[in-house]
Write a protein that holds these residues in place. Structure first.
Motif, PDB file in Angstrom:
ATOM      1  N   THR A 238      -5.591   1.407  -7.372  1.00  0.00           N
ATOM      2  CA  THR A 238      -6.891   1.967  -6.995  1.00  0.00           C
ATOM      3  C   THR A 238      -6.828   2.563  -5.593  1.00  0.00           C
ATOM      4  OG1 THR A 238      -7.585  -0.198  -6.154  1.00  0.00           O
ATOM      5  CG2 THR A 238      -8.158   0.349  -8.437  1.00  0.00           C
ATOM      6  N   CYS A 239      -7.670   3.570  -5.365  1.00  0.00           N
ATOM      7  CA  CYS A 239      -7.743   4.219  -4.066  1.00  0.00           C
ATOM      8  C   CYS A 239      -8.611   3.361  -3.137  1.00  0.00           C
ATOM      9  CB  CYS A 239      -8.317   5.622  -4.199  1.00  0.00           C
ATOM     10  SG  CYS A 239      -8.384   6.538  -2.640  1.00  0.00           S
ATOM     11  N   LYS A 240      -8.052   2.881  -2.054  1.00  0.00           N
ATOM     12  CA  LYS A 240      -8.763   2.000  -1.137  1.00  0.00           C
ATOM     13  C   LYS A 240      -9.557   2.790  -0.098  1.00  0.00           C
ATOM     14  CE  LYS A 240      -6.878  -1.722   0.349  1.00  0.00           C
ATOM     15  NZ  LYS A 240      -5.989  -2.721   1.004  1.00  0.00           N
ATOM     16  N   HIS A 241      -9.015   3.971   0.292  1.00  0.00           N
ATOM     17  CA  HIS A 241      -9.719   4.729   1.327  1.00  0.00           C
ATOM     18  C   HIS A 241      -9.232   6.172   1.349  1.00  0.00           C
ATOM     19  CE1 HIS A 241     -12.364   4.718   4.829  1.00  0.00           C
ATOM     20  NE2 HIS A 241     -11.528   5.612   5.347  1.00  0.00           N
TER      21      HIS A 241
ATOM     22  N   ARG B 152      -4.861   9.792   1.344  1.00  0.00           N
ATOM     23  CA  ARG B 152      -5.454   8.698   0.561  1.00  0.00           C
ATOM     24  C   ARG B 152      -4.574   7.456   0.661  1.00  0.00           C
ATOM     25  NH1 ARG B 152      -9.646  10.569  -2.686  1.00  0.00           N
ATOM     26  NH2 ARG B 152      -9.660  12.837  -3.064  1.00  0.00           N
TER      27      ARG B 152
ATOM     28  N   TRP C 145      -3.668   3.815  -1.205  1.00  0.00           N
ATOM     29  CA  TRP C 145      -3.715   3.203  -2.536  1.00  0.00           C
ATOM     30  C   TRP C 145      -3.229   1.766  -2.488  1.00  0.00           C
ATOM     31  CZ3 TRP C 145      -5.487   6.486  -6.455  1.00  0.00           C
ATOM     32  CH2 TRP C 145      -5.500   7.852  -6.146  1.00  0.00           C
ATOM     33  N   ASP C 146      -3.854   0.934  -3.321  1.00  0.00           N
ATOM     34  CA  ASP C 146      -3.401  -0.438  -3.528  1.00  0.00           C
ATOM     35  C   ASP C 146      -2.308  -0.422  -4.590  1.00  0.00           C
ATOM     36  OD1 ASP C 146      -3.560  -3.115  -5.191  1.00  0.00           O
ATOM     37  OD2 ASP C 146      -4.414  -3.572  -3.228  1.00  0.00           O
TER      38      ASP C 146
ATOM     39  N   THR D 296      -2.999  -2.718  -7.947  1.00  0.00           N
ATOM     40  CA  THR D 296      -4.041  -2.286  -8.884  1.00  0.00           C
ATOM     41  C   THR D 296      -4.022  -0.790  -9.171  1.00  0.00           C
ATOM     42  OG1 THR D 296      -5.650  -1.955  -7.105  1.00  0.00           O
ATOM     43  CG2 THR D 296      -5.509  -4.163  -8.077  1.00  0.00           C
TER      44      THR D 296
ATOM     45  N   CYS E 196      -6.373   0.468   8.449  1.00  0.00           N
ATOM     46  CA  CYS E 196      -6.484   0.570   6.991  1.00  0.00           C
ATOM     47  C   CYS E 196      -7.920   0.591   6.489  1.00  0.00           C
ATOM     48  CB  CYS E 196      -5.712  -0.584   6.333  1.00  0.00           C
ATOM     49  SG  CYS E 196      -3.933  -0.481   6.552  1.00  0.00           S
ATOM     50  N   GLU E 197      -8.872   0.363   7.375  1.00  0.00           N
ATOM     51  CA  GLU E 197     -10.281   0.416   6.999  1.00  0.00           C
ATOM     52  C   GLU E 197     -10.889   1.794   7.253  1.00  0.00           C
ATOM     53  OE1 GLU E 197     -11.442  -2.125   5.389  1.00  0.00           O
ATOM     54  OE2 GLU E 197      -9.512  -3.121   5.742  1.00  0.00           O
TER      55      GLU E 197
ATOM     56  N   MET F 297       0.833  -1.197   0.000  1.00  0.00           N
ATOM     57  CA  MET F 297       0.000   0.000   0.000  1.00  0.00           C
ATOM     58  C   MET F 297       0.873   1.255   0.000  1.00  0.00           C
ATOM     59  SD  MET F 297      -2.799  -1.293   2.814  1.00  0.00           S
ATOM     60  CE  MET F 297      -1.521  -2.087   3.789  1.00  0.00           C
TER      61      MET F 297
END
Length: 415
Positions: free
Chosen positions: A226-229, A218, A220-221, A224, A266-267, A207
């Motif tokens: 992509t923005c995770k949170h 933000r 990011w993964d 991929t 991370c959530e 991450m």
């Protein structure tokens, strides 16, 4: 080795163990050794009987000297080595290919002690190995120009396989390091609405965090892109962020005193926070690699060291503004760079009352090891690849990232 030699050697070693057990007052262990091990050896009953007698009269073997002379066991061990050398033949005490092993060990230690070493270069056992200028990254080997504005920060991943960059163009980019050490664009992270000034890799490199002085935080993964949170609301502006070693928790600081410092999982769940009207603005933040201490830069001049386990807090005040913060890999020290052109190193545990001070090159009237020329404007950030030690990245206001490697022309001259 014959059975007789084997038993004689084992008797000498067991005898030493028994005597040291008696010296420590562990009579039961000494008795167990005598009954279960020593009595089975074919060394003659007289030796065994004499050793058994020492259980009741330790003075016969000098053990009453232990309290008067703390080195008595060291003397006994030296005697043991001498006796073993007399007993065992050279082919046993000096194994086959021993010289080859020693030479290989010396050569490998020289290579391992130099992080810049190119394994293709010869190393001699007749002199200490020192890599020359050809091993240091001094030449531009690649220019990355995908950002559309000033590049403010670069950071290699912990495994050295990726490089992350952030820019005034409101994006961050993840670059992949190929086997041939060339970098290719992997993902463009483009959800930010304002300039991105900082990135932080998770310890497991899965991450990436991005933030800016006028931006939210933000997550990011890496695989991929992509923005995770997104952490906090649109008014939660993050000036700095850092990871805890588990890669499951992160911490961020805000230049807005009302927002303070927040710990998250991370959530997106807030696990802890320090905020309030008296909370000063946070300009930089770090977590020690062992995860025990949270280090913050407050109001540009104050260093706060908070033990997250005991909640013990320590504050260090500098006379000049702090421009950057770095923590040692062993979690014992921190270094701050001051705008007075000095570097201070502090002991995190508080053993030092004063910092160790390192002044700039000009004060010492010495030249730098190397000056890397190539960027057309101000250089904002540099990062050394932690696994490919001959690779360096630099970011500049000229909208480019330069990847540096060893000077190939110098290499050719040596060949």
């Amino acid at each position: 080795m014959t059975d007789e030699q084997r038993d004689a050697a084992l008797f000498l070693v067991s005898q030493q163990y028994l005597l040291e057990s008696l010296g420590r007052g562990d009579d039961s262990l000494a008795l167990s050794l005598l009954r279960k091990q020593i009595s089975k050896l074919q060394v003659g009953r007289e030796k065994v009987h004499k050793l058994a007698f020492s259980l009741f009269s330790p003075g016969e073997l000098g053990l009453n000297e232990v309290h008067e002379d703390g080195d008595v066991f060291q003397k006994l061990r030296r005697n043991l080595i001498n006796e073993l050398e007399k007993l065992l033949p050279p082919p046993i005490t000096v194994p086959d290919r021993r010289l080859e092993h020693l030479v290989e060990k010396v050569v490998c230690s020289q290579i391992d002690s130099c992080i810049y070493h190119n394994s293709l270069d010869p190393v001699s056992i007749y002199g200490d190995h020192r890599c020359g200028r050809d091993q240091i990254p001094t030449e531009t080997v690649q220019i990355l120009s995908d950002h559309k504005n000033e590049v403010w920060f670069v950071q290699f991943s912990n495994n050295g396989n990726y490089l992350a960059s952030s820019s005034s163009d409101c994006t961050a980019i993840i670059w992949k390091v190929l086997e041939d050490c060339k970098l290719v664009l992997q993902h463009t992270l483009s959800s930010h609405q304002n300039p991105v000034s900082f990135v932080a890799w998770s310890p497991d490199d899965t991450m990436l965090l991005t933030c800016g002085s006028s931006e939210v935080l933000r997550l990011w993964d890496v695989e991929t892109g992509t923005c995770k949170h997104t952490f906090g609301d649109s008014g939660f502006l993050v000036s700095s962020c850092a990871w805890f070693p588990s890669s499951k928790q992160l911490v961020c600081g805000s230049s807005d005193p009302k927002k303070g410092i927040c710990m998250w999982d991370c959530e997106g769940n807030e696990t802890k926070a320090w905020r309030g009207v008296r909370m000063p603005k946070v300009s930089d933040i770090a977590v020690t690699p062992n995860g025990e201490n949270l280090i913050s830069i407050f109001s540009d001049k104050d260093i706060r060291i908070l033990n997250v386990v005991t909640n013990v807090e320590r504050v260090i005040s500098e006379e000049h503004p702090i421009t950057s913060l770095s923590v040692s890999g062993d979690s014992k020290y921190l270094i701050v760079n001051l705008n007075s052109q000095k570097i201070h190193m502090w002991d995190i545990e508080g053993s030092w009352e004063k910092p160790l001070t390192y002044k700039g090159h000009k004060q010492h009237n010495s030249d730098p090891i190397e000056v890397l020329s190539g960027h057309l404007m101000t250089v904002n950030s540099v990062s050394w690849n932690p696994k490919r030690h001959q690779m360096l990245a630099s970011a500049s206001d000229d909208q480019t990232i330069r990847i540096w490697g060893p000077n190939r022309s110098e290499k050719m001259k040596l060949v």
